[in-house]
Design an enzyme around this catalytic site. Structure first.
Site, PDB file in Angstrom:
ATOM      1  NE  ARG B 220      99.939 -16.725   6.628  1.00 38.07           N
ATOM      2  CZ  ARG B 220      99.672 -15.895   7.629  1.00 38.07           C
ATOM      3  NH1 ARG B 220      99.674 -14.584   7.438  1.00 38.07           N
ATOM      4  NH2 ARG B 220      99.399 -16.361   8.841  1.00 38.07           N
ATOM      5  CD  GLU B 249     106.212 -13.277   5.066  1.00 35.54           C
ATOM      6  OE1 GLU B 249     105.318 -12.974   4.248  1.00 35.54           O
ATOM      7  OE2 GLU B 249     106.016 -13.349   6.284  1.00 35.54           O
ATOM      8  CG  HIS B 268     104.133 -11.215   8.234  1.00 35.93           C
ATOM      9  ND1 HIS B 268     103.998 -12.445   7.645  1.00 35.93           N
ATOM     10  CD2 HIS B 268     102.957 -10.995   8.872  1.00 35.93           C
ATOM     11  CE1 HIS B 268     102.804 -12.953   7.916  1.00 35.93           C
ATOM     12  NE2 HIS B 268     102.149 -12.082   8.657  1.00 35.93           N
TER      13      HIS B 268
END
Lengths: 307, 307
Positions: B220, B249, B268
């Site tokens: 993360r 993000e 991602h």
């Protein structure tokens, strides 16, 4: 077991000292040694070897200079080994890096300057379950197999004899190489350059590959028909190409391969000088171990054949 | 051994049919089955399950929706398993691709438009013999270990307990994580995002890395201090960074990470939808095998804990 005394020349490199011990030997002065690891060029090689020396390990893969200098002929009772194969894993790692980078769409990712997840979802692939042909199952090809296995790829090997290659799901003989292109997802070229392998990957073979297939060449540029490859890359009939070797080589400035977005060019640098010592040390450790055990040594030089 | 009858819903996907057989089961209609593999959302799940069904395998890693819908509570005698961990190898492969691309200097190669072999000789590295920290030895971290081993890298694992992780040369407990940065060549972040792991990689940790070190994050974004990383990348105090996750993000347009030459950003997308079915099929095959053998199933859901 008493460690076998092994000499090191021209100087006592610590990495090689450690490799000798790792293989079950111990460092000894030349006069007491049963073998010699020589990590330099022929010009500094001693004129005479003590009779106790039964084996000499050389540092380079090609040993023409040693024959030219007459050194090998001067010691007919000594077993000579080269470093052939010592750097296979290094080159295989490079091939693997190029293939993974292609499959994971890293060139396109590197060109992106905005977050386009949905678009990339359709571009990022995996080697898991992918069929990968390794054309030429010599040292590099065989070193690549466990790397591909670690990510779950399925290897189809092509070698001269067609005799099954350990770790490959399937092995084809070289005379059936054309069949392989339609049956795999990706192709890695790792075969020697000969008259028979020139343009082994040409337009007809490339046409059998799919729009997500990557072609990797870490062998010699002449094995791939560059013009046919450029056409396929331009038309996106294959996914891309990762080339450590090119034809012509060096690749001239302005050549289309420099700027095609689906080509990764590395200038024949898969085995750079700085990474050779540890690879050579591993080779030495293995050969010392074999010498101690009285087994066949790796990369034994044939004094008659001259390599 | 008679194959164990297992149902498949909502439709009979061939990949999952094959997985059931591979695990030692056979496809059966629901009324005759002892287990059910359900490859869809909760909304289409049958209201009633035959009493013969002892186990249900779900398709997703997160199962909040199944609890919310009250389905798990409605069947207290059934064992439920999720897909948690099924995609670990896919994400690990992505981390490995990023690390290898960095070590082999592929971003710089891709930017080159002329043959600079000598210059690249000093830039191309190897993972052979390199020490790689894996911070967070959960599913992704553990899946990465055999990949790193295949190229001869040495793994230093960091997990909560410090209990030795199989395949790692060394394992450190999480409270000693700061020590790891000065002792390894590269770092892969694969730990869960919690209050304790926020900015786990900050300026002091990055300062311990070397000018050829790559930092990979597939966990993360919050685990890495983005500003500190950008500074290090700009000053070339580390080799580079490969990030599948970022903070913020999505990474906004114009952010320096988009254009730094030593950063590889993937939005991602390490586990794209298209590659999930084969990974899930492998997970199903393993769980069917365990079910047949009466062993503990992978990713068993705890009806009380709610995950």
């Amino acid at each position: 077991m008493t460690p076998v005394p092994i000499a090191l020349g021209p100087h006592a490199d610590p990495l090689l000292m450690e490799a000798i011990v790792r293989g079950g030997g111990e460092w000894a002065p030349m006069a007491d040694a049963r073998a010699l690891v020589w990590a330099a060029e022929p010009d500094r090689f001693p004129d005479d070897l003590p009779e106790s020396i039964r084996w000499v390990q050389l540092y380079s893969a090609g040993v023409e200079d040693w024959f030219t200098a007459g050194i090998i002929a001067r010691h007919p009772d000594v077993v000579w080994t080269s470093a052939a194969g010592a750097f296979a894993a290094t080159v295989a790692e490079h091939a693997f890096a190029l293939l993974l980078a292609g499959v994971r769409a890293l060139p396109e990712h590197l060109a992106a300057t905005t977050w386009r997840q949905r678009e990339f979802f359709d571009k990022v692939g995996t080697l898991r379950g992918a069929r990968v042909a390794i054309i030429g199952a010599g040292g590099i090809g065989r070193a690549l197999i466990p790397m591909l296995a670690s990510v779950g790829a399925i290897v189809v090997a092509v070698n001269r004899s067609g005799r099954p290659v350990p770790g490959a799901a399937e092995t084809l003989a070289a005379d059936r190489v054309d069949e392989v292109f339609g049956r795999v997802d990706h192709v890695v070229v790792a075969a020697p350059a000969t008259a028979a392998t020139r343009h082994l990957v040409g337009a007809p073979q490339i046409a059998e590959l799919g729009p997500r297939s990557w072609l990797i060449n870490v062998a010699r540029g002449s094995l791939v028909d560059t013009d046919a490859l450029v056409t396929a890359l331009r038309d996106n009939t294959i996914g891309g190409a990762g080339l450590d070797v090119t034809d012509p080589e060096p690749l001239p400035d302005g050549h289309p391969l420099w700027t095609l977005p689906n080509a990764i060019i590395t200038p024949h640098d898969s085995n750079p000088p700085a990474v050779r010592p540890p690879a050579f040390a591993d080779h030495v450790a293995t050969n010392v171990q074999r010498f101690v055990a009285g087994e066949e040594l790796l990369a034994r030089i044939d004094p008659v054949a001259g390599y």
